[in-house]
Enzyme design. Structure first.
Site, PDB file in Angstrom:
ATOM      1  N   HIS A  95      31.952  42.133  40.703  1.00 20.11           N
ATOM      2  CA  HIS A  95      31.601  43.286  39.862  1.00 20.11           C
ATOM      3  C   HIS A  95      31.300  42.856  38.421  1.00 20.11           C
ATOM      4  O   HIS A  95      31.984  41.997  37.856  1.00 20.11           O
ATOM      5  CB  HIS A  95      32.640  44.402  39.939  1.00 20.11           C
TER       6      HIS A  95
ATOM      7  N   ASP B 169      38.112  39.307  34.617  1.00 19.85           N
ATOM      8  CA  ASP B 169      38.006  40.255  35.732  1.00 19.85           C
ATOM      9  C   ASP B 169      36.762  41.088  35.501  1.00 19.85           C
ATOM     10  O   ASP B 169      36.774  42.017  34.693  1.00 19.85           O
ATOM     11  CB  ASP B 169      39.277  41.109  35.767  1.00 19.85           C
TER      12      ASP B 169
ATOM     13  N   GLU C 144      33.165  49.087  39.341  1.00 17.28           N
ATOM     14  CA  GLU C 144      34.303  48.748  40.203  1.00 17.28           C
ATOM     15  C   GLU C 144      35.585  49.329  39.653  1.00 17.28           C
ATOM     16  O   GLU C 144      36.438  49.830  40.384  1.00 17.28           O
ATOM     17  CB  GLU C 144      34.426  47.213  40.316  1.00 17.28           C
ATOM     18  N   GLU C 145      35.731  49.263  38.325  1.00 17.25           N
ATOM     19  CA  GLU C 145      36.998  49.653  37.688  1.00 17.25           C
ATOM     20  C   GLU C 145      37.284  51.146  37.793  1.00 17.25           C
ATOM     21  O   GLU C 145      38.390  51.587  37.518  1.00 17.25           O
ATOM     22  CB  GLU C 145      36.998  49.230  36.207  1.00 17.25           C
TER      23      GLU C 145
ATOM     24  N   ASP D  10      36.834  38.482  43.527  1.00 16.15           N
ATOM     25  CA  ASP D  10      37.516  39.134  42.414  1.00 16.15           C
ATOM     26  C   ASP D  10      38.751  38.322  42.049  1.00 16.15           C
ATOM     27  O   ASP D  10      39.127  37.386  42.757  1.00 16.15           O
ATOM     28  CB  ASP D  10      37.888  40.581  42.766  1.00 16.15           C
TER      29      ASP D  10
HETATM   30 ZN   LIG Z   1      38.135  43.074  39.340  1.00 13.45          ZN
END
Ligand SMILES: [Zn+2]
Length: 256
Positions: free
Chosen positions: A66, A180, A210-211, A233
């Site tokens: 992501h 991340d 994604e978050e 990830d």
């Molecule tokens: Zn992530």
């Protein structure tokens, strides 16, 4: 190993829903490595590297990382003081926010540096009871160093914010915001760079949002319909003081 690409990816501005800058970097990296690159409706960038196998035998392999990061959205601009209030995009521990530098993408996409500060009395003016009080996300505001008039001219409700950080090499490690999942995206691009003569079709996807609920990965999967999906990830290494050995997923020492 060059860290130039990782530096570019991690330092780029891309909270969920505002991934333009990061997407552009990924798109430019994928172009020379793929037969076709496109951006889908929800903003995820897809690179297809066709396989050498026969049409009927080729499988679709989707690799995804992501491109979005956690951040904030401006929820109030105080026209008297110039201070900003915000809501979060993704999960934050308030302890990690104290005095962090941030970057606000204001009106006209102008970037403004700011500082996360805590509303209330400084520690030397607090009572012992007040010093014991925990922090809440609502205790914070962003100081841009601007007057109320200037802040209102440059920032409006809904503008996105991320941490402001430069990639730093520390011993065997690197430190930056948005590891991340920009490190996952970095691994995806570098793996594709090393891939030669693949039998099956590889779809390298930099996914959005994604978050806030894996949205870009979900819609990209429906679009591609992969036979095999590989999600890249991060996780918690748990190799720091206070962690139990059984929770450890990554040994601190490099393999011999
Ligand atoms: Zn992530």
């Amino acid at each position: 190993m060059t860290l130039q690409l990782l530096k570019k990816l991690t330092e780029s501005f891309g909270p969920s829903g505002f991934e333009d800058e990061t997407r552009k970097i990924v798109q430019e990296e994928l172009e020379p490595l793929c037969d076709k690159v496109w951006v889908n409706t929800l903003g995820s960038v897809v690179g297809l590297k066709k396989g050498k196998g026969k049409d009927k035998d080729r499988k679709k392999i989707m690799i995804a990382g992501h491109i979005d990061e956690i951040g904030f959205i401006v929820s109030h601009v105080d026209e008297k003081t110039g201070f900003l209030r915000f809501v979060t995009v993704g999960g934050f521990d308030p302890k990690t926010l104290v005095c962090q530098q941030v970057m606000v993408l204001g009106k006209g996409k102008h970037k403004l540096p700011g500082l996360l500060s805590i509303a209330g009395k400084p520690i030397h003016m607090q009572t012992p009871e007040e010093t014991k009080k925990g922090l809440a996300l609502t205790d914070f505001y962003i100081d841009l160093g601007l007057s109320g008039k200037e802040a209102a001219k440059k920032v409006e409700v809904g503008d996105p914010v991320v941490w402001l950080r430069e990639l730093t090499e520390m011993g065997d490690l690197v430190n930056c915001k948005a590891m991340d999942d920009r490190v996952g995206v970095y691994v995806m691009i570098e793996a594709l760079r090393k891939t030669k003569g693949n039998t099956h079709d590889i779809y390298a996807v930099g996914t959005t949002q994604e978050e806030v609920g894996l949205r870009g990965a979900t819609t990209s999967s429906y679009e591609i319909q992969p036979d095999v999906g590989i999600a890249l990830d991060i996780t918690l290494a748990m190799d720091i003081p206070g962690s139990e050995p059984h929770a450890q997923v990554q040994k601190n020492s490099a393999p011999a």
